[in-house]
Motif scaffolding. Structure first.
Motif, PDB file in Angstrom:
ATOM      1  N   ARG A  51       0.831  -1.218   0.000  1.00 53.46           N
ATOM      2  CA  ARG A  51       0.000   0.000   0.000  1.00 53.46           C
ATOM      3  C   ARG A  51       0.860   1.260   0.000  1.00 53.46           C
ATOM      4  NH1 ARG A  51      -4.886  -0.480  -0.284  1.00 53.46           N
ATOM      5  NH2 ARG A  51      -5.475   1.442   0.738  1.00 53.46           N
ATOM      6  N   ILE A  52       1.901   1.236  -0.848  1.00 60.35           N
ATOM      7  CA  ILE A  52       2.811   2.366  -1.003  1.00 60.35           C
ATOM      8  C   ILE A  52       2.673   2.889  -2.424  1.00 60.35           C
ATOM      9  CG2 ILE A  52       5.216   3.124  -0.981  1.00 60.35           C
ATOM     10  CD1 ILE A  52       5.834   0.818   0.938  1.00 60.35           C
ATOM     11  N   PRO A  53       2.284   4.148  -2.606  1.00 59.88           N
ATOM     12  CA  PRO A  53       2.191   4.705  -3.955  1.00 59.88           C
ATOM     13  C   PRO A  53       3.547   4.655  -4.663  1.00 59.88           C
ATOM     14  CG  PRO A  53       1.154   6.160  -2.359  1.00 59.88           C
ATOM     15  CD  PRO A  53       1.887   5.105  -1.578  1.00 59.88           C
ATOM     16  N   LEU A  54       3.522   4.271  -5.923  1.00 60.46           N
ATOM     17  CA  LEU A  54       4.735   4.105  -6.728  1.00 60.46           C
ATOM     18  C   LEU A  54       4.778   5.152  -7.829  1.00 60.46           C
ATOM     19  CD1 LEU A  54       7.197   2.228  -7.560  1.00 60.46           C
ATOM     20  CD2 LEU A  54       5.570   1.081  -9.064  1.00 60.46           C
ATOM     21  N   TYR A  55       5.845   5.936  -7.850  1.00 62.38           N
ATOM     22  CA  TYR A  55       6.088   6.921  -8.907  1.00 62.38           C
ATOM     23  C   TYR A  55       7.267   6.420  -9.708  1.00 62.38           C
ATOM     24  CZ  TYR A  55       7.936  11.077 -11.187  1.00 62.38           C
ATOM     25  OH  TYR A  55       8.414  11.955 -12.117  1.00 62.38           O
ATOM     26  N   SER A  56       7.079   6.282 -11.009  1.00 61.90           N
ATOM     27  CA  SER A  56       8.156   5.737 -11.823  1.00 61.90           C
ATOM     28  C   SER A  56       7.948   6.111 -13.278  1.00 61.90           C
ATOM     29  CB  SER A  56       8.198   4.210 -11.634  1.00 61.90           C
ATOM     30  OG  SER A  56       9.350   3.664 -12.219  1.00 61.90           O
ATOM     31  N   VAL A  57       8.409   5.252 -14.164  1.00 56.96           N
ATOM     32  CA  VAL A  57       8.311   5.471 -15.607  1.00 56.96           C
ATOM     33  C   VAL A  57       6.925   5.066 -16.094  1.00 56.96           C
ATOM     34  CG1 VAL A  57      10.791   5.196 -15.985  1.00 56.96           C
ATOM     35  CG2 VAL A  57       9.301   3.198 -16.093  1.00 56.96           C
ATOM     36  N   PRO A  58       6.524   5.536 -17.288  1.00 57.46           N
ATOM     37  CA  PRO A  58       5.169   5.247 -17.780  1.00 57.46           C
ATOM     38  C   PRO A  58       4.799   3.768 -17.787  1.00 57.46           C
ATOM     39  CG  PRO A  58       6.179   6.923 -19.132  1.00 57.46           C
ATOM     40  CD  PRO A  58       7.243   6.439 -18.186  1.00 57.46           C
ATOM     41  N   ARG A  59       5.715   2.895 -18.152  1.00 58.83           N
ATOM     42  CA  ARG A  59       5.361   1.468 -18.226  1.00 58.83           C
ATOM     43  C   ARG A  59       4.959   0.937 -16.856  1.00 58.83           C
ATOM     44  NH1 ARG A  59      10.455  -2.137 -20.030  1.00 58.83           N
ATOM     45  NH2 ARG A  59      10.144  -0.770 -21.748  1.00 58.83           N
ATOM     46  N   HIS A  60       5.521   1.483 -15.781  1.00 55.99           N
ATOM     47  CA  HIS A  60       5.143   1.021 -14.443  1.00 55.99           C
ATOM     48  C   HIS A  60       3.752   1.524 -14.068  1.00 55.99           C
ATOM     49  CE1 HIS A  60       9.696   0.585 -13.490  1.00 55.99           C
ATOM     50  NE2 HIS A  60       9.234  -0.411 -14.197  1.00 55.99           N
ATOM     51  N   ALA A  61       3.398   2.708 -14.517  1.00 56.63           N
ATOM     52  CA  ALA A  61       2.040   3.202 -14.270  1.00 56.63           C
ATOM     53  C   ALA A  61       1.023   2.336 -15.005  1.00 56.63           C
ATOM     54  CB  ALA A  61       1.915   4.661 -14.705  1.00 56.63           C
ATOM     55  N   LEU A  62       1.395   1.841 -16.152  1.00 53.24           N
ATOM     56  CA  LEU A  62       0.486   0.991 -16.923  1.00 53.24           C
ATOM     57  C   LEU A  62       0.197  -0.332 -16.222  1.00 53.24           C
ATOM     58  CD1 LEU A  62       1.923   1.537 -20.514  1.00 53.24           C
ATOM     59  CD2 LEU A  62      -0.209   2.456 -19.595  1.00 53.24           C
ATOM     60  N   VAL A  63       1.141  -0.811 -15.418  1.00 49.18           N
ATOM     61  CA  VAL A  63       0.961  -2.117 -14.765  1.00 49.18           C
ATOM     62  C   VAL A  63       0.610  -1.991 -13.281  1.00 49.18           C
ATOM     63  CG1 VAL A  63       2.413  -3.354 -16.408  1.00 49.18           C
ATOM     64  CG2 VAL A  63       3.442  -2.431 -14.317  1.00 49.18           C
ATOM     65  N   GLY A  64       0.315  -0.771 -12.801  1.00 46.77           N
ATOM     66  CA  GLY A  64      -0.137  -0.640 -11.431  1.00 46.77           C
ATOM     67  C   GLY A  64       0.525   0.423 -10.588  1.00 46.77           C
ATOM     68  N   GLY A  65       1.555   1.076 -11.108  1.00 42.73           N
ATOM     69  CA  GLY A  65       2.135   2.205 -10.380  1.00 42.73           C
ATOM     70  C   GLY A  65       1.127   3.339 -10.332  1.00 42.73           C
ATOM     71  N   LEU A  66       1.275   4.266  -9.401  1.00 45.18           N
ATOM     72  CA  LEU A  66       0.310   5.354  -9.264  1.00 45.18           C
ATOM     73  C   LEU A  66       0.440   6.387 -10.375  1.00 45.18           C
ATOM     74  CD1 LEU A  66      -1.931   6.812  -7.726  1.00 45.18           C
ATOM     75  CD2 LEU A  66      -0.147   7.904  -6.349  1.00 45.18           C
ATOM     76  N   LEU A  67       1.648   6.865 -10.603  1.00 44.77           N
ATOM     77  CA  LEU A  67       1.798   7.887 -11.641  1.00 44.77           C
ATOM     78  C   LEU A  67       3.209   7.956 -12.178  1.00 44.77           C
ATOM     79  CD1 LEU A  67       3.202  10.786 -10.527  1.00 44.77           C
ATOM     80  CD2 LEU A  67       1.091  10.803  -9.258  1.00 44.77           C
ATOM     81  N   SER A  68       3.297   8.642 -13.297  1.00 44.09           N
ATOM     82  CA  SER A  68       4.568   8.849 -13.971  1.00 44.09           C
ATOM     83  C   SER A  68       4.562  10.247 -14.562  1.00 44.09           C
ATOM     84  CB  SER A  68       4.717   7.810 -15.088  1.00 44.09           C
ATOM     85  OG  SER A  68       5.807   8.150 -15.914  1.00 44.09           O
ATOM     86  N   TYR A  69       5.678  10.923 -14.463  1.00 46.30           N
ATOM     87  CA  TYR A  69       5.858  12.230 -15.107  1.00 46.30           C
ATOM     88  C   TYR A  69       7.254  12.215 -15.704  1.00 46.30           C
ATOM     89  CZ  TYR A  69       5.788  17.277 -15.847  1.00 46.30           C
ATOM     90  OH  TYR A  69       5.826  18.525 -16.416  1.00 46.30           O
ATOM     91  N   ASN A  70       7.325  11.968 -16.989  1.00 46.84           N
ATOM     92  CA  ASN A  70       8.612  11.768 -17.636  1.00 46.84           C
ATOM     93  C   ASN A  70       8.676  12.467 -18.986  1.00 46.84           C
ATOM     94  OD1 ASN A  70       8.159   9.223 -15.880  1.00 46.84           O
ATOM     95  ND2 ASN A  70      10.342   9.279 -16.242  1.00 46.84           N
ATOM     96  N   ALA A  71       9.907  12.656 -19.410  1.00 46.42           N
ATOM     97  CA  ALA A  71      10.146  13.240 -20.728  1.00 46.42           C
ATOM     98  C   ALA A  71       9.635  12.292 -21.802  1.00 46.42           C
ATOM     99  CB  ALA A  71      11.636  13.497 -20.928  1.00 46.42           C
ATOM    100  N   ASP A  72       9.445  12.834 -22.985  1.00 44.17           N
ATOM    101  CA  ASP A  72       9.044  12.056 -24.157  1.00 44.17           C
ATOM    102  C   ASP A  72      10.250  11.218 -24.578  1.00 44.17           C
ATOM    103  OD1 ASP A  72       8.254  11.096 -26.630  1.00 44.17           O
ATOM    104  OD2 ASP A  72       7.658  13.053 -27.416  1.00 44.17           O
ATOM    105  N   VAL A  73      10.323   9.981 -24.098  1.00 47.01           N
ATOM    106  CA  VAL A  73      11.505   9.145 -24.299  1.00 47.01           C
ATOM    107  C   VAL A  73      11.809   8.889 -25.779  1.00 47.01           C
ATOM    108  CG1 VAL A  73      12.561   6.909 -23.792  1.00 47.01           C
ATOM    109  CG2 VAL A  73      11.338   8.153 -22.008  1.00 47.01           C
ATOM    110  N   PRO A  74      10.818   8.532 -26.619  1.00 48.19           N
ATOM    111  CA  PRO A  74      11.151   8.342 -28.041  1.00 48.19           C
ATOM    112  C   PRO A  74      11.762   9.599 -28.680  1.00 48.19           C
ATOM    113  CG  PRO A  74       9.027   7.375 -27.570  1.00 48.19           C
ATOM    114  CD  PRO A  74       9.435   8.148 -26.338  1.00 48.19           C
ATOM    115  N   GLU A  75      11.253  10.769 -28.315  1.00 53.54           N
ATOM    116  CA  GLU A  75      11.827  12.007 -28.843  1.00 53.54           C
ATOM    117  C   GLU A  75      13.243  12.213 -28.320  1.00 53.54           C
ATOM    118  OE1 GLU A  75      12.419  15.497 -30.940  1.00 53.54           O
ATOM    119  OE2 GLU A  75      10.999  13.867 -31.210  1.00 53.54           O
ATOM    120  N   TYR A  76      13.475  11.852 -27.090  1.00 48.90           N
ATOM    121  CA  TYR A  76      14.801  11.950 -26.476  1.00 48.90           C
ATOM    122  C   TYR A  76      15.803  11.110 -27.275  1.00 48.90           C
ATOM    123  CZ  TYR A  76      18.118  11.969 -22.548  1.00 48.90           C
ATOM    124  OH  TYR A  76      19.219  12.134 -21.753  1.00 48.90           O
TER     125      TYR A  76
END
Length: 133
Positions: A51-76
């Motif tokens: 029961r700990i909110p997880l902040y990480s990369v977008p793929r982790h938010a897709l599988v159950g993390g709470l949120l992600s705020y990241n640069a546009d990796v493909p553009e990078y």
């Protein structure tokens, strides 16, 4: 207050989350490292179980993390390729400008927020690029 909990291999996750639970950690921020890309689903599962909110990369938010705020990796990566091309073409790396991302993406997993009893402000939802229901 920040606390660093070391994870060197996938088998360390269980002990790391047990330590975070004992320390009553409010949230976990996972850096974008190769190890964590490999264990994204497990990270999300451990975080949800603890029961700990997880902040990480977008793929982790897709599988159950709470949120992600990241640069546009493909553009990078596209911009990196342009710089490599310039260097291979003879440009001096020291003469090339330092570039920073100009676009960031906010992903919020509302299913996880509800499961953790977190009320996400409407103003944040309106800014999100992706809301996972």
């Amino acid at each position: 207050e920040m606390k660093v909990v070391g994870v060197r291999q996938p088998g360390d996750l269980s002990a790391a989350f047990a330590e975070m639970t004992r320390a009553k950690i409010d949230a976990v921020v996972v850096p974008p490292q190769t190890l964590f890309f490999q264990v994204g689903q497990a990270l999300a599962e451990f975080a949800m179980k603890a029961r700990i909110p997880l902040y990480s990369v977008p793929r982790h938010a897709l599988v159950g993390g709470l949120l992600s705020y990241n640069a546009d990796v493909p553009e990078y990566f596209r911009r990196s390729a342009v710089l490599v091309d310039k260097i291979l073409g003879g440009a001096n790396p020291a003469d090339l400008p330092v570039e920073q991302p100009d676009r960031y993406f906010l992903t919020i997993n509302m299913k996880t927020a509800r499961a953790l009893g977190i009320k996400v402000p409407q103003s944040l939802l309106l800014r999100a690029d992706e809301v996972i229901e």
